[in-house]
Design an enzyme around this catalytic site. Structure first.
Site, PDB file in Angstrom:
ATOM      1  N   ASP A   1       0.729  -1.250  -0.197  1.00 33.56           N
ATOM      2  CA  ASP A   1      -0.070  -0.039   0.000  1.00 33.56           C
ATOM      3  C   ASP A   1       0.732   1.280  -0.064  1.00 33.56           C
ATOM      4  O   ASP A   1       0.434   2.283  -0.464  1.00 33.56           O
ATOM      5  CB  ASP A   1      -0.943   0.035   1.106  1.00 33.56           C
ATOM      6  CG  ASP A   1      -2.241  -0.690   1.086  1.00 33.56           C
ATOM      7  OD1 ASP A   1      -2.301  -1.520   0.220  1.00 33.56           O
ATOM      8  OD2 ASP A   1      -3.112  -0.714   1.929  1.00 33.56           O
TER       9      ASP A   1
ATOM     10  N   LEU B   1     -12.404   8.226  -0.176  1.00 32.84           N
ATOM     11  CA  LEU B   1     -13.210   8.271   0.832  1.00 32.84           C
ATOM     12  C   LEU B   1     -13.975   6.996   1.218  1.00 32.84           C
ATOM     13  O   LEU B   1     -14.834   6.811   0.508  1.00 32.84           O
ATOM     14  CB  LEU B   1     -14.063   9.678   0.537  1.00 32.84           C
ATOM     15  CG  LEU B   1     -13.402  10.763   0.188  1.00 32.84           C
ATOM     16  CD1 LEU B   1     -14.572  11.852  -0.048  1.00 32.84           C
ATOM     17  CD2 LEU B   1     -12.585  11.386   1.181  1.00 32.84           C
TER      18      LEU B   1
ATOM     19  N   ASP C   1     -20.895   5.604  10.668  1.00 32.20           N
ATOM     20  CA  ASP C   1     -21.248   5.292   9.271  1.00 32.20           C
ATOM     21  C   ASP C   1     -21.775   6.731   8.576  1.00 32.20           C
ATOM     22  O   ASP C   1     -22.838   7.292   9.198  1.00 32.20           O
ATOM     23  CB  ASP C   1     -22.323   4.319   8.932  1.00 32.20           C
ATOM     24  CG  ASP C   1     -22.413   3.713   7.389  1.00 32.20           C
ATOM     25  OD1 ASP C   1     -23.163   4.738   6.741  1.00 32.20           O
ATOM     26  OD2 ASP C   1     -22.345   2.735   7.131  1.00 32.20           O
ATOM     27  N   MET C   2     -21.208   7.032   7.502  1.00 39.33           N
ATOM     28  CA  MET C   2     -21.624   8.273   6.897  1.00 39.33           C
ATOM     29  C   MET C   2     -23.157   8.668   6.694  1.00 39.33           C
ATOM     30  O   MET C   2     -23.714   9.770   7.004  1.00 39.33           O
ATOM     31  CB  MET C   2     -20.755   8.607   5.625  1.00 39.33           C
ATOM     32  CG  MET C   2     -21.069   9.875   4.790  1.00 39.33           C
ATOM     33  SD  MET C   2     -21.055  11.496   5.680  1.00 39.33           S
ATOM     34  CE  MET C   2     -19.089  11.925   5.627  1.00 39.33           C
TER      35      MET C   2
ATOM     36  N   VAL D   1     -17.482   6.087   0.209  1.00 37.45           N
ATOM     37  CA  VAL D   1     -18.180   7.299   0.317  1.00 37.45           C
ATOM     38  C   VAL D   1     -17.986   8.079  -0.986  1.00 37.45           C
ATOM     39  O   VAL D   1     -19.137   8.704  -1.378  1.00 37.45           O
ATOM     40  CB  VAL D   1     -17.741   8.061   1.573  1.00 37.45           C
ATOM     41  CG1 VAL D   1     -18.349   9.439   1.514  1.00 37.45           C
ATOM     42  CG2 VAL D   1     -17.857   7.060   2.929  1.00 37.45           C
TER      43      VAL D   1
ATOM     44  N   ASN E   1     -20.354   6.755  -3.976  1.00 36.74           N
ATOM     45  CA  ASN E   1     -21.629   6.550  -3.687  1.00 36.74           C
ATOM     46  C   ASN E   1     -22.580   7.718  -2.919  1.00 36.74           C
ATOM     47  O   ASN E   1     -23.682   7.503  -2.720  1.00 36.74           O
ATOM     48  CB  ASN E   1     -22.061   5.182  -3.054  1.00 36.74           C
ATOM     49  CG  ASN E   1     -21.350   3.899  -3.887  1.00 36.74           C
ATOM     50  OD1 ASN E   1     -21.709   3.823  -4.715  1.00 36.74           O
ATOM     51  ND2 ASN E   1     -20.370   3.231  -3.036  1.00 36.74           N
TER      52      ASN E   1
END
Length: 396
Positions: free
Chosen positions: A146, A207, A280-281, A329, A332
Site C-alpha cells: 500500500d 473516501l 457510518d456516513m 463514500v 456513492n
C-alpha cells in the site's frame, strides 16, 4: 489466458479473487473468516452463484485448504487453469519496498521486520503469504505494498520536523497508504481525460471508512494525507485524522488514559464516531437531516478537512486537471461530493447537480461541460491493480 489469484489476508480472515487477465474478468471471489475460532466459515462466488460453509479452520494453512476445496467443488478448476501468479496485499512496505516484489525468504523477513510500523496488518499478511506458499508451492508469489506508490514523495513532503536522529533510528517519516487505489484511480483518470499520464495533475480523494487524499503529478505521488500510520489526514469513520499532538499530552496529564487507551481513542473512537456516536456516513447524514447539531457539525468538519487538502494540493501541483472521488463514500455519496467542493468555483472546481446525482457504477464526469477542472467519480479496483502489478512483476 493467464489468471492471477489476489489475496488480502488479515490475522483472522482473508479475501480472495481469481482474475482472468486477458479480459480482466473476475472468475471467482471469496472470503475465509473466523480463522482460529471454534467454527470458521467460507464464502465462495463463481459463475453468478454463491456457496457458504461452516467448519473448523485452525490456521491460515487450513483456511487456504478450505479455499482450494471450494474451487474444487464449485469451480473454476485451478487444475485446468492454475494461477500464473499470486498477488498479496501488504499494508506497510516502509522505505524498503518501492515496487511490487516477488516473495523470497528475505522479503518475508523484511515484511516481518516492518511489523513494528503496522502491527495490526503486516503479521496477518505474512501469515497469508506463508499459507499460500504451502498451498501453491510452484507459483510465483508477489507482495504489493500500500505504501509503495508514495515512495516518490520528495523529502520535503515525507519529512517530519522532529529530531533527525530519532526519526532515522525509528523510521519515522510519511509513508502514505491506499497507494494501490491512488495509482489505479489516477491512471484511470488520465485515460478518462484523454491526456498522457505524464502530463496530468490529479487530486485523488479516497473516501471510505478510512480516507486519504493524494496529489499525483505525472502519475507519481508527490504528497498524501496519511503519514507514518493511516491515522493522519482526513476525518474518517473512527479515526481522528489531523490533530494537535499536544492534545495527547493534555489528556495524559488530566485523565487516567494510558498510552494504549489514547491509541484506541484516536483509531477507534474518534472521527465521525467520536463526534456523533455514529461511525457510518449515511447514519450521520440522516441524523443531520433530522436536526442533530452534533451530526451537522461533524459533516462540516469532514468537508472542511477535504477542502483544506484540495486547496493545499492544488498549490503543490501548480494547478489541477481533475479532482477524483473514489471508494465507498466517494463513489456513492453525491451529497458528500457536492458539499465538499462547494465554494471552490474560484479555482475552476464545480459540480453539475444532475450528473452528480446519477447512480452509476461507471467512471464518469460530474463536473459541467467546459469546466477548467474535471471532477470525476471513478470506482476503485484494488484487486485488479494488485493482479496487474503481480503479473508485471513475474514477467508474464
Amino acid at each position: 489466458m493467464p489468471v492471477v489469484l489476489v489475496v488480502n489476508s488479515g490475522s483472522s480472515s482473508f479475501k480472495y479473487q481469481l482474475i482472468e487477465m486477458d479480459t480482466e474478468t473476475v472468475l471467482a471471489s471469496g472470503l475465509v473468516e473466523r480463522i482460529g475460532e471454534e467454527v470458521g466459515s467460507t464464502r465462495h462466488k463463481a459463475g453468478g452463484d454463491s456457496w457458504e460453509r461452516e467448519l473448523p479452520i485452525a490456521d491460515h494453512t487450513a483456511g487456504f485448504q478450505a479455499m482450494l476445496d471450494a474451487f474444487a467443488d464449485h469451480g473454476p478448476s485451478l487444475e485446468e487453469g492454475p494461477p500464473v501468479a499470486i498477488g498479496h496485499r501488504v499494508v506497510h512496505g516502509g522505505d524498503v519496498f518501492v515496487e511490487p516484489t516477488v516473495v523470497t525468504e528475505k522479503v518475508k523477513a523484511d515484511i516481518d521486520d516492518l511489523s513494528a510500523l503496522a502491527p495490526l496488518h503486516n503479521p496477518g499478511a505474512l501469515q497469508g503469504i506463508q499459507a499460500a506458499q504451502t498451498a501453491f508451492p510452484d507459483v510465483a508469489h508477489v507482495a504489493v505494498f500500500d505504501t509503495a506508490f508514495h515512495q516518490t514523495l520528495p523529502a520535503e513532503a515525507y519529512t517530519y520536523a522532529i529530531d533527525r536522529e530519532l526519526a532515522a533510528a525509528h523510521r519515522i517519516r510519511r509513508y502514505g497508504f491506499h497507494g494501490t487505489s491512488h495509482k489505479y484511480v489516477s491512471e484511470a483518470a488520465a485515460r478518462l481525460l484523454g491526456k498522457p499520464l505524464e502530463e496530468t495533475r490529479i487530486i485523488v480523494l479516497h473516501l471510505g471508512n478510512g480516507a486519504s487524499a493524494a496529489a499525483v503529478q505525472g502519475g507519481r505521488s508527490i504528497d498524501t494525507s496519511m503519514g507514518l500510520t493511516p491515522l493522519e489526514g482526513l476525518v474518517m469513520g473512527t479515526r481522528s485524522g489531523d490533530i494537535d499532538p499536544a492534545i495527547l499530552f493534555h489528556l495524559a496529564r488530566h485523565t487516567d488514559l494510558g498510552l494504549d487507551d489514547l491509541e484506541t481513542l484516536l483509531n477507534r473512537k474518534s472521527g465521525l464516531l467520536g463526534l456523533t456516536g455514529l461511525g457510518d456516513m449515511r447514519d450521520v447524514q440522516r441524523a443531520a437531516a433530522d436536526g442533530d447539531e452534533d451530526a451537522q457539525t461533524a459533516l462540516g468538519v469532514y468537508r472542511h478537512r477535504i477542502r483544506h487538502y484540495v486547496g493545499a494540493y492544488a498549490a503543490q501541483l501548480g494547478g489541477v486537471d481533475a479532482v477524483v472521488f473514489t471508494a465507498g463514500v466517494g463513489e456513492n455519496n453525491p451529497l458528500v461530493r457536492r458539499r465538499s467542493l462547494a465554494g471552490l468555483e474560484f479555482m475552476g472546481i464545480g459540480i453539475d447537480d444532475d450528473r452528480n446525482e446519477l447512480i452509476s457504477s461507471e467512471a464518469r464526469f460530474v463536473s459541467p461541460d467546459g469546466s477548467p477542472v474535471a471532477v470525476l467519480v471513478i470506482p476503485t479496483d484494488e484487486e485488479l491493480e494488485i493482479a496487474r502489478q503481480s503479473l508485471a512483476a513475474t514477467g508474464n
